[in-house]
Design a protein around this motif. Sequence first.
Motif, PDB file in Angstrom:
ATOM      1  N   GLY A   1      64.006  59.985  71.922  1.00  0.00           N
ATOM      2  CA  GLY A   1      64.755  58.901  71.318  1.00  0.00           C
ATOM      3  C   GLY A   1      66.237  59.177  71.194  1.00  0.00           C
ATOM      4  N   VAL A   2      66.610  60.439  70.963  1.00  0.00           N
ATOM      5  CA  VAL A   2      68.016  60.775  70.776  1.00  0.00           C
ATOM      6  C   VAL A   2      68.806  60.547  72.067  1.00  0.00           C
ATOM      7  CG1 VAL A   2      69.642  62.607  70.212  1.00  0.00           C
ATOM      8  CG2 VAL A   2      67.498  62.412  68.939  1.00  0.00           C
ATOM      9  N   THR A   3      68.315  61.093  73.178  1.00  0.00           N
ATOM     10  CA  THR A   3      68.996  60.905  74.462  1.00  0.00           C
ATOM     11  C   THR A   3      69.021  59.435  74.862  1.00  0.00           C
ATOM     12  OG1 THR A   3      68.192  63.091  75.133  1.00  0.00           O
ATOM     13  CG2 THR A   3      69.086  61.683  76.851  1.00  0.00           C
ATOM     14  N   THR A   4      67.928  58.723  74.595  1.00  0.00           N
ATOM     15  CA  THR A   4      67.874  57.288  74.880  1.00  0.00           C
ATOM     16  C   THR A   4      68.952  56.538  74.100  1.00  0.00           C
ATOM     17  OG1 THR A   4      65.492  57.412  75.293  1.00  0.00           O
ATOM     18  CG2 THR A   4      66.412  55.236  74.862  1.00  0.00           C
TER      19      THR A   4
ATOM     20  N   THR B   1      75.707  54.367  64.362  1.00  0.00           N
ATOM     21  CA  THR B   1      75.117  54.716  63.065  1.00  0.00           C
ATOM     22  C   THR B   1      73.739  55.327  63.258  1.00  0.00           C
ATOM     23  OG1 THR B   1      76.296  52.840  62.094  1.00  0.00           O
ATOM     24  CG2 THR B   1      74.551  53.833  60.779  1.00  0.00           C
ATOM     25  N   LEU B   2      72.963  54.755  64.166  1.00  0.00           N
ATOM     26  CA  LEU B   2      71.631  55.297  64.461  1.00  0.00           C
ATOM     27  C   LEU B   2      71.731  56.731  64.983  1.00  0.00           C
ATOM     28  CD1 LEU B   2      68.543  54.935  64.847  1.00  0.00           C
ATOM     29  CD2 LEU B   2      69.051  53.999  67.119  1.00  0.00           C
ATOM     30  N   VAL B   3      72.691  56.975  65.857  1.00  0.00           N
ATOM     31  CA  VAL B   3      72.875  58.324  66.398  1.00  0.00           C
ATOM     32  C   VAL B   3      73.219  59.308  65.283  1.00  0.00           C
ATOM     33  CG1 VAL B   3      74.404  59.734  67.826  1.00  0.00           C
ATOM     34  CG2 VAL B   3      73.493  57.594  68.724  1.00  0.00           C
ATOM     35  N   SER B   4      74.088  58.907  64.366  1.00  0.00           N
ATOM     36  CA  SER B   4      74.440  59.788  63.243  1.00  0.00           C
ATOM     37  C   SER B   4      73.225  60.086  62.372  1.00  0.00           C
ATOM     38  CB  SER B   4      75.541  59.135  62.400  1.00  0.00           C
ATOM     39  OG  SER B   4      76.720  58.964  63.139  1.00  0.00           O
ATOM     40  N   VAL B   5      72.423  59.072  62.119  1.00  0.00           N
ATOM     41  CA  VAL B   5      71.220  59.265  61.297  1.00  0.00           C
ATOM     42  C   VAL B   5      70.239  60.186  62.009  1.00  0.00           C
ATOM     43  CG1 VAL B   5      69.217  58.108  60.288  1.00  0.00           C
ATOM     44  CG2 VAL B   5      71.484  57.065  60.087  1.00  0.00           C
ATOM     45  N   THR B   6      70.035  59.983  63.308  1.00  0.00           N
ATOM     46  CA  THR B   6      69.079  60.818  64.042  1.00  0.00           C
ATOM     47  C   THR B   6      69.549  62.266  64.117  1.00  0.00           C
ATOM     48  OG1 THR B   6      70.129  60.167  66.136  1.00  0.00           O
ATOM     49  CG2 THR B   6      68.212  58.904  65.417  1.00  0.00           C
ATOM     50  N   ARG B   7      70.850  62.477  64.311  1.00  0.00           N
ATOM     51  CA  ARG B   7      71.358  63.854  64.332  1.00  0.00           C
ATOM     52  C   ARG B   7      71.167  64.512  62.973  1.00  0.00           C
ATOM     53  NH1 ARG B   7      72.053  66.225  68.993  1.00  0.00           N
ATOM     54  NH2 ARG B   7      74.091  67.157  68.667  1.00  0.00           N
TER      55      ARG B   7
ATOM     56  N   ILE C   1      76.980  55.174  55.382  1.00  0.00           N
ATOM     57  CA  ILE C   1      75.799  55.855  55.924  1.00  0.00           C
ATOM     58  C   ILE C   1      76.217  57.070  56.749  1.00  0.00           C
ATOM     59  CG2 ILE C   1      73.852  55.641  57.524  1.00  0.00           C
ATOM     60  CD1 ILE C   1      73.610  52.718  56.658  1.00  0.00           C
ATOM     61  N   MET C   2      77.219  56.895  57.594  1.00  0.00           N
ATOM     62  CA  MET C   2      77.642  57.990  58.465  1.00  0.00           C
ATOM     63  C   MET C   2      78.273  59.130  57.677  1.00  0.00           C
ATOM     64  SD  MET C   2      79.097  55.706  61.645  1.00  0.00           S
ATOM     65  CE  MET C   2      79.545  57.094  62.676  1.00  0.00           C
ATOM     66  N   ILE C   3      79.053  58.808  56.664  1.00  0.00           N
ATOM     67  CA  ILE C   3      79.637  59.861  55.819  1.00  0.00           C
ATOM     68  C   ILE C   3      78.533  60.621  55.091  1.00  0.00           C
ATOM     69  CG2 ILE C   3      81.064  60.280  53.779  1.00  0.00           C
ATOM     70  CD1 ILE C   3      82.813  57.937  54.656  1.00  0.00           C
ATOM     71  N   THR C   4      77.547  59.899  54.601  1.00  0.00           N
ATOM     72  CA  THR C   4      76.411  60.532  53.928  1.00  0.00           C
ATOM     73  C   THR C   4      75.677  61.470  54.880  1.00  0.00           C
ATOM     74  OG1 THR C   4      76.141  58.572  52.521  1.00  0.00           O
ATOM     75  CG2 THR C   4      74.284  60.101  52.652  1.00  0.00           C
ATOM     76  N   CYS C   5      75.523  61.056  56.131  1.00  0.00           N
ATOM     77  CA  CYS C   5      74.851  61.901  57.120  1.00  0.00           C
ATOM     78  C   CYS C   5      75.625  63.187  57.366  1.00  0.00           C
ATOM     79  CB  CYS C   5      74.688  61.128  58.433  1.00  0.00           C
ATOM     80  SG  CYS C   5      73.460  59.806  58.380  1.00  0.00           S
ATOM     81  N   VAL C   6      76.945  63.100  57.415  1.00  0.00           N
ATOM     82  CA  VAL C   6      77.769  64.304  57.614  1.00  0.00           C
ATOM     83  C   VAL C   6      77.603  65.271  56.446  1.00  0.00           C
ATOM     84  CG1 VAL C   6      80.131  65.162  57.781  1.00  0.00           C
ATOM     85  CG2 VAL C   6      79.454  63.145  59.082  1.00  0.00           C
ATOM     86  N   VAL C   7      77.592  64.741  55.226  1.00  0.00           N
ATOM     87  CA  VAL C   7      77.434  65.590  54.042  1.00  0.00           C
ATOM     88  C   VAL C   7      76.067  66.276  54.049  1.00  0.00           C
ATOM     89  CG1 VAL C   7      77.275  65.583  51.530  1.00  0.00           C
ATOM     90  CG2 VAL C   7      79.035  64.219  52.665  1.00  0.00           C
ATOM     91  N   ILE C   8      75.024  65.527  54.360  1.00  0.00           N
ATOM     92  CA  ILE C   8      73.665  66.090  54.392  1.00  0.00           C
ATOM     93  C   ILE C   8      73.555  67.145  55.482  1.00  0.00           C
ATOM     94  CG2 ILE C   8      71.234  65.563  54.839  1.00  0.00           C
ATOM     95  CD1 ILE C   8      71.705  62.838  53.539  1.00  0.00           C
TER      96      ILE C   8
END
Length: 353
Positions: A56-59, A124-130, A216-223
């Motif tokens: 899913g990530v590469t897709t 945003t989806l890519v940031s969440v998946t990473r 959402i993306m900032i939250t993903c970076v912090v996590i």
Amino acid sequence: MNLSSQEVLFQSLMTDDEYIVFEGLMSLIRSCLALLGIVGNTINVLTFISMGIKDGVTTSFMLLALSDASYLVTVIARAAAFAFMVSEILSDYQTWYPVEPYGVYKFSGHSGRIPYILSNLITTLVSVTRCLCVAWPIRFKYTFSRKLALALVFLFTMFAVVTFFPVLLFMGMTWQFDPRLNTSRPALWMSPLREQVKDVVWTGRDALLPFITQVIMITCVVIMNKHLKSSYRFRHRDDNHTSKNTLSPASLSVRKKTFQQPKHPKPELTGKDLQVLHQVLLITSVYIVCNTPTILINITSLLERKLSIDLYYRNIYLSVTGCKHLFQTINSSFSVLVYYKYSSRYRQHSILN
């Protein structure tokens, strides 16, 4: 019609001729960036295909490249329509085209919102998946499949189309008589209700949605930063424990005498962990910078009702919108540089090598 002093000031700051010069320069810059971006996103697509579209990530990365490239095509189409419009004006309409270039210019800009909104949602989806790959690497690897990624992107596409459609109902290209040409041709038509519909639909889509995705993306970076540092400390704790157990008695005696205790590892990331964090952090930073003008323009147009396409501050509105498109073009064009710098797997399969 009596104009207030503020209205006269704004009109004097941006006349029609000044707007044409300014937008012409912006169109040239955006076109050059868009051409480079299309080449870069084509490289991205070919590279991700070479890597194998098995997860899913590469897709998601490949679909993001396709969406970005689609938006950049509309940027070039918009610039071409503007060039045709200027050629009509400079020739005093001795040279004219069967379809009004201004209408094509506006529709090209509006149609670009569909792939651009889609790109924002996929980013945003890519940031969440990473982020999830870092937080729950084993569990998430088998959960986020290619089919799930395709299903989510399909839903994102439907959202982008549905939010564009209501405004499309109140504008169109209709046959109209143009006294400058003394003939009729398809030209831009806009209903008086368009601005009201736009305020309802686009304010939520172009102001609220980017703000939510930024959070959402900032939250993903912090996590990600938290989990990567925790993982780093865990690995180096085991290394220190192993090295301590393998010390000879003589070495232990010397260390006790000189009070050289094992140092605690600093939670500073290195290697692949640092590259992953830098990649997402850079994508997030550029995303925030390039989408902030969109949020500000939509909020300002709500507060100042005359900042619109067909009211007193028309040229100012069109000019700041042109700047907004420039930031969006940058946002859709730079990804190949980030992937190549921060992904060893991308470099390994890249056609640039």
